[in-house]
Design a protein around this motif. Structure first.
Motif, PDB file in Angstrom:
ATOM      1  N   LYS A 217      39.346  22.307  18.499  1.00 53.03           N
ATOM      2  CA  LYS A 217      38.519  23.440  18.089  1.00 53.03           C
ATOM      3  C   LYS A 217      37.038  23.078  18.186  1.00 53.03           C
ATOM      4  O   LYS A 217      36.223  23.867  18.693  1.00 53.03           O
ATOM      5  CB  LYS A 217      38.863  23.867  16.661  1.00 53.03           C
ATOM      6  N   HIS A 218      36.679  21.897  17.709  1.00 47.70           N
ATOM      7  CA  HIS A 218      35.271  21.478  17.718  1.00 47.70           C
ATOM      8  C   HIS A 218      34.734  21.429  19.142  1.00 47.70           C
ATOM      9  O   HIS A 218      33.608  21.874  19.410  1.00 47.70           O
ATOM     10  CB  HIS A 218      35.118  20.114  17.045  1.00 47.70           C
ATOM     11  N   GLU A 219      35.499  20.886  20.060  1.00 52.19           N
ATOM     12  CA  GLU A 219      35.059  20.783  21.445  1.00 52.19           C
ATOM     13  C   GLU A 219      34.857  22.163  22.068  1.00 52.19           C
ATOM     14  O   GLU A 219      33.887  22.405  22.787  1.00 52.19           O
ATOM     15  CB  GLU A 219      36.066  19.971  22.255  1.00 52.19           C
ATOM     16  N   LEU A 220      35.794  23.071  21.791  1.00 53.66           N
ATOM     17  CA  LEU A 220      35.691  24.408  22.364  1.00 53.66           C
ATOM     18  C   LEU A 220      34.529  25.185  21.748  1.00 53.66           C
ATOM     19  O   LEU A 220      33.795  25.880  22.451  1.00 53.66           O
ATOM     20  CB  LEU A 220      37.012  25.164  22.163  1.00 53.66           C
ATOM     21  N   ASP A 221      34.359  25.079  20.444  1.00 59.80           N
ATOM     22  CA  ASP A 221      33.270  25.802  19.775  1.00 59.80           C
ATOM     23  C   ASP A 221      31.900  25.300  20.217  1.00 59.80           C
ATOM     24  O   ASP A 221      30.916  26.041  20.172  1.00 59.80           O
ATOM     25  CB  ASP A 221      33.393  25.666  18.252  1.00 59.80           C
ATOM     26  N   PHE A 271      41.088  32.614  19.952  1.00 57.46           N
ATOM     27  CA  PHE A 271      39.697  32.858  19.592  1.00 57.46           C
ATOM     28  C   PHE A 271      39.588  34.119  18.741  1.00 57.46           C
ATOM     29  O   PHE A 271      40.201  35.143  19.054  1.00 57.46           O
ATOM     30  CB  PHE A 271      38.834  32.971  20.845  1.00 57.46           C
ATOM     31  N   VAL A 272      38.767  34.068  17.671  1.00 61.67           N
ATOM     32  CA  VAL A 272      38.837  35.064  16.599  1.00 61.67           C
ATOM     33  C   VAL A 272      37.663  36.028  16.379  1.00 61.67           C
ATOM     34  O   VAL A 272      37.540  36.536  15.242  1.00 61.67           O
ATOM     35  CB  VAL A 272      39.134  34.352  15.267  1.00 61.67           C
ATOM     36  N   PRO A 273      36.859  36.420  17.363  1.00 62.81           N
ATOM     37  CA  PRO A 273      36.903  35.950  18.751  1.00 62.81           C
ATOM     38  C   PRO A 273      35.747  35.021  19.135  1.00 62.81           C
ATOM     39  O   PRO A 273      35.737  34.493  20.234  1.00 62.81           O
ATOM     40  CB  PRO A 273      36.783  37.255  19.542  1.00 62.81           C
ATOM     41  N   GLN A 274      34.750  34.818  18.250  1.00 68.62           N
ATOM     42  CA  GLN A 274      33.582  34.029  18.655  1.00 68.62           C
ATOM     43  C   GLN A 274      33.781  32.524  18.496  1.00 68.62           C
ATOM     44  O   GLN A 274      32.939  31.743  18.905  1.00 68.62           O
ATOM     45  CB  GLN A 274      32.340  34.455  17.859  1.00 68.62           C
ATOM     46  N   ASN A 275      34.876  32.114  17.900  1.00 65.00           N
ATOM     47  CA  ASN A 275      35.175  30.688  17.798  1.00 65.00           C
ATOM     48  C   ASN A 275      36.682  30.490  17.792  1.00 65.00           C
ATOM     49  O   ASN A 275      37.453  31.442  17.616  1.00 65.00           O
ATOM     50  CB  ASN A 275      34.531  30.069  16.544  1.00 65.00           C
ATOM     51  N   CYS A 276      37.095  29.265  17.985  1.00 67.09           N
ATOM     52  CA  CYS A 276      38.519  28.949  18.086  1.00 67.09           C
ATOM     53  C   CYS A 276      39.145  28.819  16.698  1.00 67.09           C
ATOM     54  O   CYS A 276      38.570  28.200  15.796  1.00 67.09           O
ATOM     55  CB  CYS A 276      38.694  27.644  18.860  1.00 67.09           C
ATOM     56  N   HIS A 277      40.299  29.413  16.527  1.00 67.60           N
ATOM     57  CA  HIS A 277      41.064  29.320  15.277  1.00 67.60           C
ATOM     58  C   HIS A 277      41.461  27.861  15.040  1.00 67.60           C
ATOM     59  O   HIS A 277      41.765  27.129  15.975  1.00 67.60           O
ATOM     60  CB  HIS A 277      42.315  30.188  15.415  1.00 67.60           C
ATOM     61  N   THR A 278      41.448  27.438  13.762  1.00 66.29           N
ATOM     62  CA  THR A 278      41.843  26.060  13.459  1.00 66.29           C
ATOM     63  C   THR A 278      43.322  25.822  13.736  1.00 66.29           C
ATOM     64  O   THR A 278      43.729  24.690  13.993  1.00 66.29           O
ATOM     65  CB  THR A 278      41.552  25.715  11.996  1.00 66.29           C
ATOM     66  N   SER A 279      44.125  26.877  13.677  1.00 66.63           N
ATOM     67  CA  SER A 279      45.535  26.770  14.049  1.00 66.63           C
ATOM     68  C   SER A 279      45.872  27.943  14.958  1.00 66.63           C
ATOM     69  O   SER A 279      45.537  27.911  16.144  1.00 66.63           O
ATOM     70  CB  SER A 279      46.427  26.723  12.795  1.00 66.63           C
ATOM     71  N   HIS A 280      46.484  28.997  14.425  1.00 68.35           N
ATOM     72  CA  HIS A 280      46.806  30.172  15.240  1.00 68.35           C
ATOM     73  C   HIS A 280      47.242  31.285  14.312  1.00 68.35           C
ATOM     74  O   HIS A 280      47.918  31.047  13.306  1.00 68.35           O
ATOM     75  CB  HIS A 280      47.936  29.862  16.229  1.00 68.35           C
ATOM     76  N   SER A 281      46.853  32.509  14.641  1.00 70.09           N
ATOM     77  CA  SER A 281      47.338  33.639  13.844  1.00 70.09           C
ATOM     78  C   SER A 281      48.786  33.939  14.200  1.00 70.09           C
ATOM     79  O   SER A 281      49.245  33.668  15.317  1.00 70.09           O
ATOM     80  CB  SER A 281      46.480  34.882  14.086  1.00 70.09           C
ATOM     81  N   VAL A 282      49.507  34.516  13.240  1.00 69.20           N
ATOM     82  CA  VAL A 282      50.904  34.904  13.476  1.00 69.20           C
ATOM     83  C   VAL A 282      50.977  36.011  14.508  1.00 69.20           C
ATOM     84  O   VAL A 282      51.765  35.953  15.465  1.00 69.20           O
ATOM     85  CB  VAL A 282      51.564  35.342  12.156  1.00 69.20           C
ATOM     86  N   THR A 283      50.159  37.058  14.314  1.00 67.14           N
ATOM     87  CA  THR A 283      50.217  38.186  15.241  1.00 67.14           C
ATOM     88  C   THR A 283      49.823  37.750  16.654  1.00 67.14           C
ATOM     89  O   THR A 283      50.405  38.201  17.639  1.00 67.14           O
ATOM     90  CB  THR A 283      49.300  39.324  14.762  1.00 67.14           C
ATOM     91  N   GLY A 284      48.839  36.854  16.747  1.00 70.78           N
ATOM     92  CA  GLY A 284      48.459  36.337  18.050  1.00 70.78           C
ATOM     93  C   GLY A 284      49.560  35.515  18.689  1.00 70.78           C
ATOM     94  O   GLY A 284      49.773  35.573  19.899  1.00 70.78           O
ATOM     95  N   ALA A 285      50.278  34.749  17.876  1.00 69.99           N
ATOM     96  CA  ALA A 285      51.392  33.948  18.398  1.00 69.99           C
ATOM     97  C   ALA A 285      52.508  34.852  18.916  1.00 69.99           C
ATOM     98  O   ALA A 285      53.169  34.530  19.912  1.00 69.99           O
ATOM     99  CB  ALA A 285      51.924  33.018  17.314  1.00 69.99           C
TER     100      ALA A 285
END
Length: 367
Positions: A217-221, A271-285
């Motif tokens: 996440k840090h690298e992507l953000d 992406f939530v959407p301006q940064n990367c989620h630390t894990s993942h949302s259920v609905t997104g999964a």
């Protein structure tokens, strides 16, 4: 003298998120007043939310409003609200499956649903999407059990399993699984799939944006050029998906997809959407998983798709993985999803009252 208003609430960790849960009867009926109350409770307008209970993070600045349902096929209504941190805004266009996992236990705790011996099935109507979810909560001796051996990646420790089964996941916002009318679209020269399954998403192959998709996440953000490319694609896709101008809005979300690293089905950076989620949302999964069964989607270039009607899809993310069971069928090469199931845990953290300025509660309702 203006006296602060006290509002009953529960703070609960639901899945990999934390939210403040309210009973609808404890809030005004008018949405504009509810919106002001939620922002005051969370401390919006400040990056730290130091004047509220939001926590200064998109995963904790969340709220749920619960009530008995008037629908024949549902026990409770659940409205999810994403409360902005620095901006004075509340978004109820998306849903949140993690916060949803705390709604059923709360409904039992407050007597909206009568607990059964052993386990209790709560039929939840998601007001955001007008869809139905069956939630199975462990209730030994007629009380909600939070302790147990079930674990989910992204949450320390373990808890009692809460089983979620989502129905009618296709086209929850746009009315179509493929809202652009195509299984693939091209924006800025990048081929993507725009899919609406529980959450409208723009799915992008990571390699097409010159990243592996396995970054942290840090690298992507920290990759500002990447974030600009993603946002440009997202804004164009939103218009073609019929969602309008997405500037300043949280949907559609973005999934940066790549091959699995650790034995799962696929890797997703959400992406939530301006940064990367630390894990993942259920609905997104769920959306990513549906794309793994969707013939012709960009996931076809990443994984080996199967046309089995029941599939276990494992989505790897920065904190581990989400395991889903999808039930579907194919008719004239068209994918129909019957249900999507997964396991979460939840824990009640606080039960009491949140105090907000009295002037916020007393804001006149819009005429």
């Amino acid at each position: 003298m203006t006296i602060q208003k006290k509002i009953p609430c529960v703070i609960m960790r639901g899945g990999t998120s934390r939210g403040t849960y309210f009973l609808a009867n404890d809030l005004p009926r008018e949405w504009e007043k509810r919106k002001q109350i939620l922002m005051a409770a969370m401390g919006s307008g400040d990056p730290l939310q130091v004047n509220g209970i939001g926590g200064g993070n998109s995963l904790t600045s969340k709220a749920a409003i619960i009530s008995r349902s008037n629908e024949a096929d549902a026990d409770i209504d659940y409205l999810f609200a994403q409360v902005a941190i620095e901006d004075m805004e509340v978004d109820i266009t998306p849903s949140c499956g993690n916060i949803l996992s705390g709604a059923a236990p709360m409904a039992i705790e407050y007597g909206l649903v009568t607990a059964s011996e052993g386990e209790t099935t709560v039929r939840v109507r998601n007001v955001n999407t007008n869809t139905l979810i069956e939630v199975i909560v462990q209730t030994p001796n007629g009380f909600v059990e939070y302790e147990g051996d079930a674990t989910i990646d992204g949450v320390p420790g373990s808890g009692a399993p809460i089983l979620l089964k989502f129905f009618d996941v296709c086209g929850t916002k746009t009315g179509e699984l493929l809202p652009t009318g195509s299984v693939r679209d091209t924006f800025d020269g990048i081929e993507v799939s725009c899919v609406d399954a529980s959450m409208p998403m723009v799915l992008i192959p990571a390699k097409s944006l010159d990243v592996t998709g396995w970054e942290t996440k840090h690298e992507l953000d920290a990759n500002k050029a990447l974030l600009q490319k993603i946002e440009s694609i997202r804004l164009q896709a939103s218009l073609k998906m019929g969602l309008g101008d997405a500037t300043g809005k949280v949907i559609p979300k973005v999934g940066l997809l790549s091959p699995a690293q650790f034995g799962g089905t696929i890797t997703s950076r959400y992406f939530v959407p301006q940064n990367c989620h630390t894990s993942h949302s259920v609905t997104g999964a769920i959306c990513v998983s549906v794309s793994c069964m969707l013939p012709g989607s960009i996931t076809e270039d990443i994984i080996t798709q199967s046309e089995e009607e029941s599939q276990n899809i494992v989505v790897e993310h920065p904190s581990g993985k989400i395991d889903l069971l999808l039930e579907g069928n194919y008719n004239n090469n068209t994918l129909n999803i019957k249900s999507a199931g997964l396991m979460r845990t939840a824990r009640m953290l606080f039960k009491g009252e949140v105090h907000i300025p009295g002037k916020v509660w007393d804001i006149p309702a819009a005429s």
